[in-house]
Design an enzyme around this catalytic site. Structure first.
Site, mmCIF file in Angstrom:
data_model
loop_
_atom_site.group_PDB
_atom_site.id
_atom_site.type_symbol
_atom_site.label_atom_id
_atom_site.label_comp_id
_atom_site.label_asym_id
_atom_site.label_seq_id
_atom_site.Cartn_x
_atom_site.Cartn_y
_atom_site.Cartn_z
ATOM 1 N N ARG A 24 -13.716 -7.029 -11.250
ATOM 2 C CA ARG A 24 -13.754 -6.182 -9.671
ATOM 3 C C ARG A 24 -14.537 -5.097 -9.799
ATOM 4 O O ARG A 24 -14.633 -4.194 -10.882
ATOM 5 C CB ARG A 24 -12.520 -6.055 -9.135
ATOM 6 C CG ARG A 24 -11.965 -7.333 -8.674
ATOM 7 C CD ARG A 24 -10.617 -7.497 -8.164
ATOM 8 N NE ARG A 24 -10.560 -6.967 -6.970
ATOM 9 C CZ ARG A 24 -9.543 -6.281 -6.220
ATOM 10 N NH1 ARG A 24 -8.348 -6.557 -6.622
ATOM 11 N NH2 ARG A 24 -9.651 -5.830 -4.924
ATOM 12 N N SER A 65 -13.246 1.175 3.108
ATOM 13 C CA SER A 65 -12.359 1.006 2.045
ATOM 14 C C SER A 65 -11.387 1.983 1.934
ATOM 15 O O SER A 65 -11.757 3.099 1.580
ATOM 16 C CB SER A 65 -13.067 0.519 0.716
ATOM 17 O OG SER A 65 -12.261 0.711 -0.277
ATOM 18 N N ASP A 99 -6.640 -8.115 4.482
ATOM 19 C CA ASP A 99 -5.973 -9.085 3.495
ATOM 20 C C ASP A 99 -5.479 -10.352 4.146
ATOM 21 O O ASP A 99 -4.841 -11.311 3.717
ATOM 22 C CB ASP A 99 -4.835 -8.402 2.824
ATOM 23 C CG ASP A 99 -5.349 -7.135 1.962
ATOM 24 O OD1 ASP A 99 -6.452 -7.445 1.512
ATOM 25 O OD2 ASP A 99 -4.758 -6.321 1.824
ATOM 26 N N SER A 150 0.720 -1.236 -0.078
ATOM 27 C CA SER A 150 0.178 -0.034 0.054
ATOM 28 C C SER A 150 0.824 1.242 0.046
ATOM 29 O O SER A 150 0.678 2.200 -0.749
ATOM 30 C CB SER A 150 -0.980 -0.062 1.172
ATOM 31 O OG SER A 150 -1.855 -0.914 1.170
ATOM 32 N N ARG A 195 -12.001 -14.755 -1.984
ATOM 33 C CA ARG A 195 -11.325 -15.455 -1.085
ATOM 34 C C ARG A 195 -11.964 -16.358 0.052
ATOM 35 O O ARG A 195 -11.380 -17.221 0.636
ATOM 36 C CB ARG A 195 -10.394 -14.312 -0.181
ATOM 37 C CG ARG A 195 -9.283 -13.799 -1.219
ATOM 38 C CD ARG A 195 -8.404 -12.858 -0.476
ATOM 39 N NE ARG A 195 -7.267 -12.423 -1.454
ATOM 40 C CZ ARG A 195 -6.659 -11.531 -1.249
ATOM 41 N NH1 ARG A 195 -6.897 -10.457 -0.477
ATOM 42 N NH2 ARG A 195 -5.541 -11.224 -2.319
ATOM 43 N N GLN A 205 -9.231 2.053 -0.509
ATOM 44 C CA GLN A 205 -9.107 2.483 -1.934
ATOM 45 C C GLN A 205 -10.082 3.604 -2.382
ATOM 46 O O GLN A 205 -9.952 4.457 -2.991
ATOM 47 C CB GLN A 205 -9.372 1.232 -2.963
ATOM 48 C CG GLN A 205 -8.002 0.306 -2.527
ATOM 49 C CD GLN A 205 -8.284 -0.933 -3.309
ATOM 50 O OE1 GLN A 205 -9.140 -1.084 -4.117
ATOM 51 N NE2 GLN A 205 -7.209 -1.824 -3.228
ATOM 52 N N LYS A 250 -12.163 -9.492 -3.926
ATOM 53 C CA LYS A 250 -10.559 -9.307 -4.035
ATOM 54 C C LYS A 250 -10.133 -9.968 -5.023
ATOM 55 O O LYS A 250 -10.941 -10.116 -5.967
ATOM 56 C CB LYS A 250 -10.041 -9.858 -2.687
ATOM 57 C CG LYS A 250 -10.649 -8.962 -1.185
ATOM 58 C CD LYS A 250 -9.871 -7.814 -1.404
ATOM 59 C CE LYS A 250 -10.438 -6.885 -0.042
ATOM 60 N NZ LYS A 250 -10.046 -5.559 -0.092
ATOM 61 N N ARG A 291 1.230 4.289 -2.919
ATOM 62 C CA ARG A 291 1.158 5.767 -2.596
ATOM 63 C C ARG A 291 2.364 6.575 -2.808
ATOM 64 O O ARG A 291 2.356 7.672 -3.088
ATOM 65 C CB ARG A 291 0.882 5.999 -1.239
ATOM 66 C CG ARG A 291 -0.926 5.381 -1.185
ATOM 67 C CD ARG A 291 -1.301 4.858 0.238
ATOM 68 N NE ARG A 291 -2.519 4.437 0.480
ATOM 69 C CZ ARG A 291 -3.149 3.503 0.033
ATOM 70 N NH1 ARG A 291 -2.567 2.468 -0.533
ATOM 71 N NH2 ARG A 291 -4.390 3.327 0.209
HETATM 72 C C1 S3P Z 1 -5.596 -1.459 -0.060
HETATM 73 C C2 S3P Z 1 -6.812 -1.326 0.526
HETATM 74 C C3 S3P Z 1 -7.502 -2.759 0.718
HETATM 75 C C4 S3P Z 1 -6.823 -3.861 0.576
HETATM 76 C C5 S3P Z 1 -5.738 -4.105 -0.438
HETATM 77 C C6 S3P Z 1 -4.900 -2.549 -0.485
HETATM 78 C C7 S3P Z 1 -5.084 -0.112 -0.325
HETATM 79 O O1 S3P Z 1 -8.695 -2.842 -0.183
HETATM 80 O O2 S3P Z 1 -7.499 -5.112 0.637
HETATM 81 O O3 S3P Z 1 -4.818 -5.135 -0.631
HETATM 82 O O4 S3P Z 1 -3.830 0.053 -0.472
HETATM 83 O O5 S3P Z 1 -5.586 0.942 -0.260
HETATM 84 P P1 S3P Z 1 -9.981 -1.911 0.082
HETATM 85 O O6 S3P Z 1 -9.743 -0.771 0.112
HETATM 86 O O7 S3P Z 1 -10.801 -2.505 -1.157
HETATM 87 O O8 S3P Z 1 -10.527 -2.856 1.365
#
Ligand code: S3P
Length: 447
Positions: free
Chosen positions: A137, A182, A333, A36, A364, A184, A360, A40
Site C-alpha cells: 500500500r 484521507s 469503508d 479508528s 476493493r 490517515q 485499501k 487513536r
Molecule cells: C482511517 C481512515 C480511512 C479508512 C481506514 C481508517 C482512519 O483511510 O479507510 O479504514 O482511522 O484514519 P484513509 O485515510 O486512507 O482514507
C-alpha cells in the site's frame, strides 16, 4: 439451513446455506468498538503524560498491532480488553528507540499515523513494516509531506513502500494541501506537527473523519479546525497532552453489515445499540436512506466528545441510487457492503469518485465486483467505482475474501440472500475489525 465455520489449515471457510423461505434478523445487537477511535486512544494515551483509561476498545487484530508497536516504543499498556485498558503515557517526544522492527500487521492506520510520530522523534532510528497487503500500500502519501517537514524516511521503490526506515528529526511545520481526502494523511501530519517548529496546517479536498481532531483537543493539543475550508492547524511544541478517559463507541463501519442485512432480508427488525454517528462517518446512513432503507436514530447522545445513537433498521424495498463526490470519504469503508445492498435493490446503482478503494486492504472495487458476479449479480467495474444492476437472483457458490476483512463480511451478508450454499474462503480475516462477527451472525439470524 446452516452457518458454519470450517478450519482449513490456519484459515477458515464460512459456509452459509440459506433456508428456502429466507433468513431475517431480529432483536438487539451491540457491535465492537470503533477501530479508528481505538487506534487513536492507544496512540494519544501513549504520547500523553499520565494515565489514559480506554473503555470499549476494539479487540480486533488492528488495534492489537497498534498496542504492540507503542509498547515497543516505551508506553505501558495493560492487557487489552473491552472493559478498561490502562495506558501509562511517556509524554510527547519521549518515544524510545525500539530494539526491533515495528510491525503494523494489516493496519494502514497504525503504520501511517505512527510514522508521523516517529519522523518527529529526534535522535532515534526506527524500522516499520506490515503484512503482505500493507507492504503493497502507498506510503508516499504520508512520507512525501513528512519529508517536506524535514523528515528522513527511506523505503522500497524510492521510499514509497514498507518496510520503511526512519531517522527521527526536528521537523518544521508546513501548510500541506492534500490531493486526497484521507484521515490517515491528515492525522499523520497533525501528530508530526505536535512536535514540529511552528504551525502545521492540512487542507483536504473534502472532509475526512475527524476523530483525531476531536481527541487531540480533548487531550489538550492546541488545534484549530475550519470545517468549511476542510482545514486544520496544530501549533507545535506548544502544549503537553494529558491522559484522558476515552469511551469508544460502536463502529458504524461494523454496524453497516447489519444495517444492510436487515434492510435486504424481508421481515427483519433489528436495533443496533451504541453506534458512533460522527457526521464525518455517517455517509452510509445517507446512502441507504436515498436507497429507501428504513433506519431510525434513537437515543442520540454525546459520549466523550463523539456523537452516539442506537439505530433501528427494518426491512424495506431498496432502489438504486448514485453515490459519489464528497459523500465518498464519509462512507469510504462501506462501499463493499453498499454494493451488496445495490445488488438487491431495484434499478441501477452507480458509485463514482471511489478510486481510493483500489489501495485499501485489497483492491476493493475489483474484489467486490468479481465476487458478487460469481454469485450472479450484474456488476461492472469503473476506473473509480462500480455500476450495479440490481434485482438479479443470487445463487450460492465459492467466493474469496481476498484476505480483506470487509470483503469477508460483505460476502457473508450477500450469502444470506443467495439461494443454496455459499462458501467464503479466508473468512477468518474478519477478526481484523470484528472478531466475533460470525458468532453474532449465527445468533441473530432466524429462519
Ligand atoms: C482511517 C481512515 C480511512 C479508512 C481506514 C481508517 C482512519 O483511510 O479507510 O479504514 O482511522 O484514519 P484513509 O485515510 O486512507 O482514507
Amino acid at each position: 439451513m446452516t452457518i458454519q465455520l470450517q478450519p482449513v489449515g490456519d484459515r477458515q471457510d464460512l459456509q452459509i446455506t440459506s433456508p428456502a423461505n429466507g433468513w431475517s434478523l431480529q432483536g438487539r445487537l451491540r457491535i465492537p468498538g470503533d477501530k479508528s477511535i481505538s487506534h487513536r486512544a492507544l496512540m494519544l494515551g501513549a504520547i500523553a503524560r499520565g494515565e489514559t483509561l480506554i473503555h470499549g476498545l476494539l479487540l480486533g487484530e488492528d488495534p492489537r498491532s497498534t498496542a504492540a508497536c507503542f509498547r515497543a516504543l516505551g508506553a505501558e499498556i495493560s492487557e487489552l480488553n473491552t472493559d478498561t485498558v490502562r495506558v501509562r503515557g511517556i509524554g510527547l517526544g519521549q518515544l524510545q528507540e525500539p530494539l526491533d522492527v515495528l510491525n503494523a500487521g494489516n493496519s494502514g492506520t497504525t503504520l501511517r499515523l505512527m510514522l508521523g510520530l516517529l519522523a518527529a522523534q529526534p535522535q532515534a532510528f526506527f524500522t516499520v513494516t506490515g503484512d503482505a497487503s500493507l507492504r503493497s500500500r502507498p506510503m508516499s502519501r504520508v512520507a512525501d509531506p513528512l519529508r517536506q517537514m524535514g523528515a528522513q524516511i527511506w523505503g522500497r521503490q524510492g521510499g514509497a513502500l514498507a518496510p520503511l526506515a526512519v531517522q527521527g528529526q526536528r521537523l518544521h511545520g508546513i501548510h500541506y494541501h492534500s490531493p486526497i481526502a484521507s484521515a490517515q494523511v491528515k492525522s499523520c501530519l497533525l501528530l508530526a506537527g505536535l512536535m514540529a517548529a511552528g504551525e502545521t496546517t492540512v487542507t483536504e479536498p473534502a472532509r475526512s473523519r475527524d476523530h483525531s481532531e476531536r481527541m487531540l483537543q480533548a487531550f489538550g493539543a492546541p488545534l484549530t479546525v475550519d470545517p468549511e475550508a476542510c482545514r486544520v492547524t496544530v501549533t507545535g511544541q506548544a502544549a503537553t497532552l494529558r491522559g484522558q478517559t476515552v469511551i469508544v463507541p460502536g463502529d458504524i463501519s461494523s454496524a453497516a453489515f447489519w444495517l444492510v442485512a436487515a434492510a435486504i432480508l424481508p421481515g427483519s427488525d433489528l436495533t443496533i445499540e451504541n453506534v458512533g454517528v460522527n457526521p464525518t462517518r455517517t455517509g452510509v446512513l445517507e446512502a441507504l436512506a436515498r436507497m429507501g432503507a428504513d433506519i431510525q436514530r434513537q437515543n442520540e447522545r454525546l459520549v466523550t466528545g463523539e456523537p452516539v445513537a442506537d439505530l433501528r433498521v427494518r426491512a424495506s424495498t431498496l432502489r438504486g441510487s448514485t453515490i459519489g463526490g464528497d459523500l465518498i470519504p464519509r462512507l469510504i469503508d462501506e462501499v463493499p457492503i453498499l454494493a451488496v445492498a445495490a445488488a438487491f435493490a431495484t434499478g441501477q446503482t452507480t458509485i463514482r469518485d471511489a478510486a481510493e478503494l483500489r489501495v485499501k486492504e485489497s483492491d476493493r472495487l475489483t474484489a467486490i465486483a468479481t465476487e458478487l458476479r460469481r454469485l450472479g449479480a450484474q456488476v461492472t467495474e469503473l476506473p473509480d467505482g462500480l455500476e450495479i444492476q440490481g434485482g438479479a437472483t443470487l445463487t450460492g457458490t465459492d467466493v474469496d475474501s481476498y484476505q480483506d476483512h470487509r470483503l469477508a463480511m460483505s460476502l457473508a451478508i450477500a450469502a444470506l440472500r443467495a439461494r443454496g450454499k455459499t462458501t467464503i474462503h479466508g473468512a477468518e480475516v474478519a477478526a481484523i475489525s470484528y472478531p466475533d462477527f460470525f458468532t453474532r451472525l449465527q445468533r441473530v439470524v432466524t429462519a
